[in-house]
Design a protein around this motif. Structure first.
Motif, PDB file in Angstrom:
ATOM      1  N   ASN A 297     -34.595  26.221  28.054  1.00 20.48           N
ATOM      2  CA  ASN A 297     -33.416  26.365  28.925  1.00 20.48           C
ATOM      3  C   ASN A 297     -32.648  27.644  28.622  1.00 20.48           C
ATOM      4  OD1 ASN A 297     -33.858  23.808  30.172  1.00 20.48           O
ATOM      5  ND2 ASN A 297     -32.926  22.810  28.398  1.00 20.48           N
ATOM      6  N   GLY A 298     -33.349  28.639  28.129  1.00 17.19           N
ATOM      7  CA  GLY A 298     -32.695  29.904  27.842  1.00 17.19           C
ATOM      8  C   GLY A 298     -31.750  29.846  26.665  1.00 17.19           C
ATOM      9  N   GLY A 299     -31.976  28.899  25.742  1.00 20.49           N
ATOM     10  CA  GLY A 299     -31.114  28.761  24.569  1.00 20.49           C
ATOM     11  C   GLY A 299     -29.805  28.056  24.850  1.00 20.49           C
ATOM     12  N   ASP A 300     -29.699  27.420  26.017  1.00 16.23           N
ATOM     13  CA  ASP A 300     -28.445  26.813  26.456  1.00 16.23           C
ATOM     14  C   ASP A 300     -28.028  25.634  25.579  1.00 16.23           C
ATOM     15  OD1 ASP A 300     -26.243  26.040  27.864  1.00 16.23           O
ATOM     16  OD2 ASP A 300     -27.274  25.677  29.765  1.00 16.23           O
ATOM     17  N   LEU A 301     -26.807  25.702  25.022  1.00 20.94           N
ATOM     18  CA  LEU A 301     -26.231  24.615  24.230  1.00 20.94           C
ATOM     19  C   LEU A 301     -25.119  23.890  24.981  1.00 20.94           C
ATOM     20  CD1 LEU A 301     -26.039  26.299  20.700  1.00 20.94           C
ATOM     21  CD2 LEU A 301     -27.799  24.759  21.591  1.00 20.94           C
ATOM     22  N   ASP A 302     -24.935  24.252  26.268  1.00 18.01           N
ATOM     23  CA  ASP A 302     -23.957  23.598  27.147  1.00 18.01           C
ATOM     24  C   ASP A 302     -22.525  23.873  26.676  1.00 18.01           C
ATOM     25  OD1 ASP A 302     -23.059  22.196  29.305  1.00 18.01           O
ATOM     26  OD2 ASP A 302     -24.106  20.340  28.828  1.00 18.01           O
ATOM     27  N   TRP A 303     -21.563  23.210  27.318  1.00 17.80           N
ATOM     28  CA  TRP A 303     -20.150  23.380  26.981  1.00 17.80           C
ATOM     29  C   TRP A 303     -19.805  22.554  25.751  1.00 17.80           C
ATOM     30  CZ3 TRP A 303     -16.924  26.818  29.220  1.00 17.80           C
ATOM     31  CH2 TRP A 303     -17.281  27.352  30.469  1.00 17.80           C
ATOM     32  N   ALA A 304     -19.072  23.146  24.837  1.00 18.15           N
ATOM     33  CA  ALA A 304     -18.651  22.425  23.632  1.00 18.15           C
ATOM     34  C   ALA A 304     -17.480  23.148  22.991  1.00 18.15           C
ATOM     35  CB  ALA A 304     -19.806  22.307  22.643  1.00 18.15           C
ATOM     36  N   THR A 305     -16.729  22.412  22.168  1.00 17.37           N
ATOM     37  CA  THR A 305     -15.638  23.023  21.415  1.00 17.37           C
ATOM     38  C   THR A 305     -16.201  23.601  20.123  1.00 17.37           C
ATOM     39  OG1 THR A 305     -15.146  20.928  20.312  1.00 17.37           O
ATOM     40  CG2 THR A 305     -13.939  21.409  22.345  1.00 17.37           C
ATOM     41  N   PRO A 306     -15.524  24.567  19.527  1.00 16.54           N
ATOM     42  CA  PRO A 306     -16.002  25.139  18.260  1.00 16.54           C
ATOM     43  C   PRO A 306     -16.205  24.101  17.165  1.00 16.54           C
ATOM     44  CG  PRO A 306     -14.330  26.551  19.207  1.00 16.54           C
ATOM     45  CD  PRO A 306     -14.362  25.305  20.051  1.00 16.54           C
ATOM     46  N   SER A 307     -15.365  23.063  17.165  1.00 17.42           N
ATOM     47  CA  SER A 307     -15.475  22.035  16.125  1.00 17.42           C
ATOM     48  C   SER A 307     -16.770  21.246  16.215  1.00 17.42           C
ATOM     49  CB  SER A 307     -14.283  21.080  16.205  1.00 17.42           C
ATOM     50  OG  SER A 307     -14.204  20.466  17.481  1.00 17.42           O
ATOM     51  N   SER A 308     -17.483  21.389  17.334  1.00 17.45           N
ATOM     52  CA  SER A 308     -18.753  20.680  17.493  1.00 17.45           C
ATOM     53  C   SER A 308     -19.878  21.335  16.701  1.00 17.45           C
ATOM     54  CB  SER A 308     -19.147  20.621  18.979  1.00 17.45           C
ATOM     55  OG  SER A 308     -18.144  20.026  19.753  1.00 17.45           O
ATOM     56  N   PHE A 309     -19.652  22.565  16.231  1.00 18.50           N
ATOM     57  CA  PHE A 309     -20.675  23.317  15.517  1.00 18.50           C
ATOM     58  C   PHE A 309     -20.292  23.508  14.049  1.00 18.50           C
ATOM     59  CE2 PHE A 309     -20.656  24.799  19.955  1.00 18.50           C
ATOM     60  CZ  PHE A 309     -21.984  24.621  20.304  1.00 18.50           C
ATOM     61  N   PRO A 310     -21.260  23.863  13.203  1.00 21.24           N
ATOM     62  CA  PRO A 310     -20.923  24.223  11.821  1.00 21.24           C
ATOM     63  C   PRO A 310     -19.958  25.410  11.827  1.00 21.24           C
ATOM     64  CG  PRO A 310     -23.288  23.901  12.059  1.00 21.24           C
ATOM     65  CD  PRO A 310     -22.717  23.886  13.447  1.00 21.24           C
ATOM     66  N   PRO A 311     -18.995  25.444  10.916  1.00 24.96           N
ATOM     67  CA  PRO A 311     -17.985  26.520  10.897  1.00 24.96           C
ATOM     68  C   PRO A 311     -18.573  27.926  10.942  1.00 24.96           C
ATOM     69  CG  PRO A 311     -17.354  24.799   9.376  1.00 24.96           C
ATOM     70  CD  PRO A 311     -18.730  24.440   9.861  1.00 24.96           C
ATOM     71  N   VAL A 312     -19.616  28.175  10.154  1.00 21.55           N
ATOM     72  CA  VAL A 312     -20.184  29.524  10.120  1.00 21.55           C
ATOM     73  C   VAL A 312     -20.746  29.916  11.482  1.00 21.55           C
ATOM     74  CG1 VAL A 312     -22.501  28.763   9.373  1.00 21.55           C
ATOM     75  CG2 VAL A 312     -21.711  31.075   8.819  1.00 21.55           C
ATOM     76  N   PHE A 313     -21.214  28.943  12.234  1.00 18.98           N
ATOM     77  CA  PHE A 313     -21.764  29.188  13.567  1.00 18.98           C
ATOM     78  C   PHE A 313     -20.642  29.464  14.568  1.00 18.98           C
ATOM     79  CE2 PHE A 313     -23.546  28.134  17.685  1.00 18.98           C
ATOM     80  CZ  PHE A 313     -24.873  28.547  17.622  1.00 18.98           C
ATOM     81  N   SER A 314     -19.625  28.585  14.573  1.00 20.62           N
ATOM     82  CA  SER A 314     -18.539  28.732  15.544  1.00 20.62           C
ATOM     83  C   SER A 314     -17.684  29.967  15.274  1.00 20.62           C
ATOM     84  CB  SER A 314     -17.661  27.482  15.547  1.00 20.62           C
ATOM     85  OG  SER A 314     -17.101  27.252  14.272  1.00 20.62           O
ATOM     86  N   GLN A 315     -17.479  30.297  13.992  1.00 18.18           N
ATOM     87  CA  GLN A 315     -16.679  31.478  13.658  1.00 18.18           C
ATOM     88  C   GLN A 315     -17.310  32.761  14.185  1.00 18.18           C
ATOM     89  OE1 GLN A 315     -16.288  31.241   9.387  1.00 18.18           O
ATOM     90  NE2 GLN A 315     -15.014  29.393   9.486  1.00 18.18           N
ATOM     91  N   ALA A 316     -18.618  32.731  14.380  1.00 12.10           N
ATOM     92  CA  ALA A 316     -19.324  33.918  14.847  1.00 12.10           C
ATOM     93  C   ALA A 316     -19.145  34.168  16.336  1.00 12.10           C
ATOM     94  CB  ALA A 316     -20.816  33.787  14.525  1.00 12.10           C
ATOM     95  N   PHE A 317     -18.784  33.106  17.106  1.00 14.84           N
ATOM     96  CA  PHE A 317     -18.687  33.319  18.558  1.00 14.84           C
ATOM     97  C   PHE A 317     -17.289  33.144  19.147  1.00 14.84           C
ATOM     98  CE2 PHE A 317     -19.876  28.692  18.601  1.00 14.84           C
ATOM     99  CZ  PHE A 317     -18.799  28.207  19.334  1.00 14.84           C
ATOM    100  N   VAL A 318     -16.336  32.588  18.395  1.00  9.31           N
ATOM    101  CA  VAL A 318     -15.027  32.304  18.989  1.00  9.31           C
ATOM    102  C   VAL A 318     -14.287  33.559  19.450  1.00  9.31           C
ATOM    103  CG1 VAL A 318     -14.630  30.078  17.874  1.00  9.31           C
ATOM    104  CG2 VAL A 318     -14.010  32.187  16.676  1.00  9.31           C
ATOM    105  N   ASN A 319     -14.582  34.698  18.869  1.00  8.74           N
ATOM    106  CA  ASN A 319     -13.895  35.931  19.258  1.00  8.74           C
ATOM    107  C   ASN A 319     -14.693  36.784  20.243  1.00  8.74           C
ATOM    108  OD1 ASN A 319     -11.595  35.470  17.607  1.00  8.74           O
ATOM    109  ND2 ASN A 319     -12.745  36.144  15.805  1.00  8.74           N
ATOM    110  N   LEU A 320     -15.844  36.278  20.661  1.00 11.94           N
ATOM    111  CA  LEU A 320     -16.653  37.017  21.638  1.00 11.94           C
ATOM    112  C   LEU A 320     -16.061  36.886  23.033  1.00 11.94           C
ATOM    113  CD1 LEU A 320     -20.305  36.057  20.578  1.00 11.94           C
ATOM    114  CD2 LEU A 320     -19.138  38.240  20.180  1.00 11.94           C
ATOM    115  N   GLN A 321     -16.189  37.928  23.800  1.00 11.08           N
ATOM    116  CA  GLN A 321     -15.760  37.893  25.195  1.00 11.08           C
ATOM    117  C   GLN A 321     -16.858  37.240  26.036  1.00 11.08           C
ATOM    118  OE1 GLN A 321     -12.657  38.917  26.200  1.00 11.08           O
ATOM    119  NE2 GLN A 321     -12.334  39.208  23.996  1.00 11.08           N
TER     120      GLN A 321
END
Length: 260
Positions: free
Chosen positions: A175-199
């Protein structure tokens, strides 16, 4: 015709025994199975929507209770009732049944009000308004070098969805790597911290390492968290509040108890 005293006594005993016998559905080796046990099981089955009350259902339950009683008597005969492990399980079951009765009575006497539910829901809405959901994609690679190679190809114009086909995450690769809609808390911190500031449309500049491997992450879009209407989640909120009440009640009893 007149009854002799002995016959009269027998007749009176027979009449007196009828109501008692009627209260039982069966007597197994002298042990009575009261009709109230059948009624209780029928009530439970009907409440669960499995079957309606019927003579057929009652007959099935009666046979089951007879079978259980026969097995129980045999188990007692063989001494299982004196087994230490069995006694421990019986005590655990006894505690569970009695404490459940206590909790049910407490819940009945201390219900959660609609005002409490509304206040809890409003609190959740306020908290959600400060959080965003992210539509995220990722490509999972075995090594950092492979992940860097993917990032280089993306910068060269390659499509994320195409490169995602090589992802080790087989669940999202197709599915093109699709992880669908989710909040940052749904992922491991190191993972979510890497994308929360992306545009929107942004991709991580460096691979992100987790215990699963090395990730290249893309943010497709963001949106404000939207909670379902209160009417849809009222039961869940009510149950959560009641669990908190029961927990607080237990903690209060523990504080008052003399624990050595």
């Amino acid at each position: 015709m007149t009854f002799k005293p002995a016959r009269l006594l027998i007749a009176l005993l027979a009449v007196a025994a009828v109501p008692a016998f009627a209260q039982n559905v069966a007597v197994v080796n002298g042990k009575a199975i009261p009709s109230s046990r059948v009624d209780a099981v029928v009530k439970q089955v009907v409440a669960q929507g499995q079957q309606p009350d019927s003579p057929q259902l009652r007959e099935l339950i009666k046979k089951d209770l007879i079978g259980r009683e026969v097995m129980m008597q045999e188990a007692e005969k063989q001494g299982y009732g004196k087994n230490a492990a069995v006694k421990e399980q019986l005590e655990n079951a006894r505690q569970q049944i009695i404490t459940n009765a206590l909790v049910m009575d407490y819940v009945k006497k201390n219900p959660v009000s609609d005002a409490d539910v509304k206040a809890e829901y409003d609190k959740a809405v306020a908290a959600a308004s400060a959080e965003k959901e992210y539509h995220v994609r990722h490509i999972l690679l075995a090594t950092e070098a492979e992940a860097n190679d993917v990032i280089a190809k993306l910068k060269g114009g390659a499509k994320f969805e195409d490169l995602a086909k090589q992802s080790k995450d087989t669940g999202s690769a197709a599915n093109g790597g699709d992880l669908d809609w989710a909040t940052p808390s749904s992922f491991p911190p190191v993972f979510s911290q890497a994308f929360v500031n992306l545009q929107k449309g942004g991709v991580t500049e460096k691979p992100v390492q987790t215990p699963n491997g090395w990730h290249v992450i893309k943010v497709d879009d963001t949106r404000a968290v939207k909670l379902p209407p209160l009417e849809e989640v009222k039961g869940q909120v009510q149950e959560g509040l009641m669990q908190k009440k029961v927990q607080a009640y237990q903690e209060e009893l523990v504080k008052k108890a003399k624990v050595q």
